[in-house]
Design an enzyme around this catalytic site. Structure first.
Site, short mmCIF file in Angstrom:
data_model
loop_
_atom_site.label_atom_id
_atom_site.label_comp_id
_atom_site.label_asym_id
_atom_site.label_seq_id
_atom_site.Cartn_x
_atom_site.Cartn_y
_atom_site.Cartn_z
N SER A 173 -10.45 -0.05 6.58
CA SER A 173 -9.88 0.11 5.71
C SER A 173 -8.71 -1.30 4.92
CB SER A 173 -8.94 1.31 5.31
OG SER A 173 -9.60 2.67 5.45
N LYS A 188 0.86 -1.30 0.43
CA LYS A 188 -0.05 0.06 -0.02
C LYS A 188 0.69 1.05 0.00
CE LYS A 188 -4.03 1.95 2.61
NZ LYS A 188 -5.39 2.03 3.90
N SER A 208 -9.93 2.37 2.67
CA SER A 208 -9.33 3.18 2.19
C SER A 208 -8.09 2.06 1.47
CB SER A 208 -8.05 4.19 2.18
OG SER A 208 -7.39 3.23 3.87
#
Lengths: 95, 493
Positions: free
Chosen positions: B183, B79, B159
Site C-alpha cells: 500500500s 494518510k 491503499s
C-alpha cells in the site's frame, strides 16, 4: 472446501454482520472464489515447519507493572454515539 | 526560483533556512493548490487550513529564532489512517462517523515534534484494504497522470492512493502512508514517486487504525529518495506504546542515499518473472540491472521458491487479523450506530451499515478461516507457508545485499477497467506482498515511462533493519534513471 449458504449465514453471524437474504448468493460465490484460489496452499509441504506468528523477529517485551495513565473518562466517552451520564448506553441486555 | 509547490523537502528546508520563503507562504501555496485541484483529484478527505496555518506561523517563529527542527515548515499530507488529535479520522470508512481521536499517533507526533505542517488527511481504500483507492467511502482518487492523448481517469493505486496522488500533483511535499501488502509501494509506482515500507517494527503502529497488525507498517511517500529518507528519520524510532516496536537506534537514512552501490551484490529472483508481466516492465527491470552493474554492483541470480504462495498466504493472514481488529467497531463506544431490537442486532446493523463491500468480504473470510474446524487447515497452514517465505529471504541474504524486482506487474489502470473479480485485483500486489510477510524493508522508485507515458517503478528489497542499503540502491537508480517527468494534473507552477 466450499461454503454453502448456511455456512455463510453462520459466519456472518459470528462476525456480527447483518446480511440480507438477497445478498447471500453473491457473497457465497465471492467467498468460494477466494477460498478456491487460497486452496493452492495445500500443495506446499509444511511438515515440521513452525508457524510464523507476528511480523518481527524481536522478542515481545514485558513492561513494568505500573499505572501509566488514567483519569481521562471524558476523553474515553467523547466519541460515544449514545451515552448516559458516564456510561456507554446499549439496549437492555438482562431481562 | 522554484515554485513553492515544486520544492523537494530538502530544497524547501534550505529555502526556509535562507528565508527565501516563509513557512506561511509555503503552506498557503499548497492550500491554494488543494482548493483548486482537490475537488477533482479527491486526494484529501479532510483539509485542515486552520491547523496548517497555525503550525506554519509557529514554524516561522521558530525559524526566526533559529530554532528550526528537521521538518520545520514542511507541508505534508497525513494518510487518514493515522489518528490526529482533534482532527476527524475516518480510515475512509463510514463506520467511524465523526470520530475525533483524543490522542495523536506516535508517527505524526514525531513529525509535529520536528516542525512539520499538516495540510490535511489523505484519502485511502477503506481501512487500507485495496489496490485502487476505489473502496473509499469518500469516493475514489484520480491519478494525476494521464495516458498520452487519452483523458480517461486512472486509479492512483492503493491503499495510500490519496497520499501518492497528493504528492504527485504537488498538493503536498510528502505524505505519511502505510503498507500492509504493498500500500505504499504500489501507489508510489502508479503515481511516479518514491515510497518506502521500512522493516516491521521500525515505525510505531500506535495510533494507526489497525488492519493486519503483523503486516502493517508506516512509511513515507515523497518525490525523491532523499526526501523519503528525511521523513523516515523523523517517523521511525522505538515506542514503548507499541509492543512490536523495535528498540534500535535509527541510523541517518539521508546519509545513505549518496553512498553508491559499488561492491554490492544485487539479487535477481527468477520467480518474479511472472505470467502477465508487462513486456515494458520486464524491459525496465533489465535496464535497472544494467544500471546497477554499470555503477559497480554485482548481479546474482537467486531463487525465492515460495514466492507464488505469497498472495494466497496473505489473503488468509490479513483477513484473519482484520476480522479480529475490526471487531471493535460495534456502534457502542465510537462511530456510527444503527439502533436494533437487542444488543446483537445493534452490532449487526451498525456494522452492516458502516462497512463497505470489500471490508465485509475480508471480515467474513477472516472469521471463516479462524472458526472452529478450519483454523488448522487455513490459518496455521498460512502461518507455516509464511515461515517458508521468510526462510527464502533469510537464505538469500547469505548471497546478496539487496534484491531488485519490478514494483508492479502493470502501469496504472483505468477506473472503469477494474475487474469485478476480487482475486484479479489482489494480483496487483504480487511483487510487494512478500516483504510484508517476511517483515523486510522495500522501496519503490520511479525509473521510466511506458509507451503511453505512464510511470513505472522498480522495487528494492533489503535485509531486516538495513534500510540504509535500500536507500543507497534507490538513490543510485534515481540518479541513473534521471526520472524528471511530471503528471499532467498538478499545481500550476
Amino acid at each position: 472446501m466450499s461454503l454453502d449458504t448456511a455456512t455463510v449465514r453462520r459466519v456472518a453471524s459470528l462476525a456480527r454482520l447483518r446480511v440480507e437474504e438477497a445478498e447471500l448468493p453473491r457473497l457465497e460465490a465471492e467467498l468460494n472464489g477466494i477460498l478456491g484460489w487460497i486452496e493452492q496452499l495445500q500443495a506446499v509441504d509444511t511438515t515440521g515447519v513452525e508457524p510464523m506468528a507476528g511480523g518481527g523477529a524481536e522478542q515481545l517485551r514485558l513492561r513494568e507493572d505500573r499505572v501509566t495513565d488514567g483519569g481521562i473518562q471524558q476523553q474515553v466517552l467523547a466519541n460515544a454515539p449514545d451515552r448516559a451520564d458516564v456510561f456507554f448506553s446499549v439496549p437492555k441486555v438482562v431481562e | 526560483m522554484t515554485a513553492a509547490t515544486d520544492f523537494t523537502i530538502a530544497g524547501a528546508r534550505a529555502a526556509l533556512a535562507r528565508r527565501e520563503i516563509s513557512a506561511t507562504e509555503l503552506a498557503t501555496a499548497h492550500l491554494d493548490a488543494i482548493a483548486a485541484l482537490n475537488p477533482r483529484v479527491n486526494a484529501y478527505i479532510t483539509v485542515t487550513p486552520e491547523v496548517a496555518l497555525a503550525q506554519a506561523a509557529a514554524a516561522d517563529a521558530a525559524l526566526s529564532k533559529g530554532e528550526a527542527g528537521p521538518l520545520t515548515g514542511i507541508p505534508l499530507a497525513v494518510k487518514d489512517l493515522f489518528c490526529t488529535a482533534g482532527t476527524r479520522t475516518t480510515a475512509a470508512s463510514k463506520i467511524l462517523g465523526d470520530f475525533k481521536p483524543p490522542y495523536e499517533s506516535t508517527v505524526t507526533s514525531q513529525l509535529l515534534r520536528d516542525g512539520a505542517v499538516f495540510l490535511g488527511k489523505a484519502n485511502l481504500d477503506e481501512f487500507a484494504m485495496g489496490s485502487s483507492n476505489e473502496s473509499s467511502a469518500f469516493g475514489g482518487v484520480e491519478n494525476p497522470w494521464k495516458r498520452q492523448g487519452d483523458d480517461a481517469v486512472l486509479v492512483p493505486g492503493g491503499s495510500s492512493g490519496g497520499s501518492a496522488a497528493a504528492v504527485a500533483a504537488r498538493l503536498a511535499l510528502g505524505a505519511t502512508a502505510t503498507d500492509t501488502g504493498g500500500s505504499i509501494r504500489q501507489p508510489a509506482a502508479f503515481c511516479g514517486i518514491v515510497g518506502i515500507k521500512p522493516t516491521y517494527g521500525r515505525c510505531s503502529r500506535f495510533g494507526i487504525v489497525a488492519y493486519a497488525s503483523s503486516l502493517d507498517q508506516a512509511g513515507p511517500v515523497a518525490r525523491t529518495v532523499e526526501d523519503c529518507a528525511i521523513l523516515l528519520n523523523s517517523m521511525a524510532g522505538f515506542d514503548p506504546k507499541d509492543s512490536t516496536s523495535a528498540d534500535r537506534a535509527v541510523p541517518d537514512f539521508a546519509a545513505a542515499v549518496a553512498r553508491g552501490v559499488k561492491g554490492l551484490r544485487i539479487g535477481i529472483p527468477r520467480e518474479y518473472r511472472v505470467e502477465g508481466l508487462s513486456p515494458e516492465i520486464d524491459a525496465l527491470w533489465r535496464k535497472g540491472m544494467e544500471w546497477l552493474k554499470a555503477e559497480g554492483a554485482t548481479l546474482v541470480d537467486i531463487s525465492l521458491p515460495h514466492t507464488k504462495y505469497a498472495l494466497p498466504t496473505y489473503y488468509i493472514v490479513a483477513p484473519a487479523e482484520a476480522s479480529s481488529n475490526l471487531a471493535r467497531y460495534d456502534g457502542v463506544r465510537f462511530g456510527i450506530r444503527e439502533e436494533g431490537a437487542d444488543l446483537k442486532d445493534l452490532y449487526e446493523r451498525s456494522r452492516a451499515a458502516g462497512f463497505g463491500a470489500e471490508v465485509k468480504r475480508r471480515i467474513l473470510i477472516g472469521t471463516y478461516v479462524l472458526s472452529a474446524g478450519y483454523y488448522d487447515a487455513y490459518y496455521v497452514k498460512a502461518q507455516q507457508v509464511r515461515a517458508l517465505i521468510k526462510r527464502d529471504f533469510d537464505q538469500a541474504w547469505g548471497q546478496v545485499d539487496a534484491i531488485l524486482t519490478p514494483a508492479t506487474p502493470t502501469a496504472a489502470f483505468g477506473r472503469d477497467e477494474t475487474q469485478d473479480d476480487p482475486v484479479a485485483m489482489y494480483l496487483n500486489d504480487v511483487f510487494t506482498i512478500t516483504a510484508n510477510l517476511a517483515g523486510i524493508p522495500g522501496m519503490s522508485v520511479p525509473a521510466g515511462l511506458d509507451a503511453r507515458g505512464l510511470p513505472l517503478g522498480l522495487q528494492i528489497l533489503g535485509r531486516p533493519f538495513d534500510e540504509e542499503t535500500v536507500f543507497a540502491v534507490g538513490g543510485a537508480i534515481e540518479r541513473v534513471a534521471g526520472f524528471t517527468a511530471t503528471p499532467s494534473v498538478r499545481a500550476a507552477a
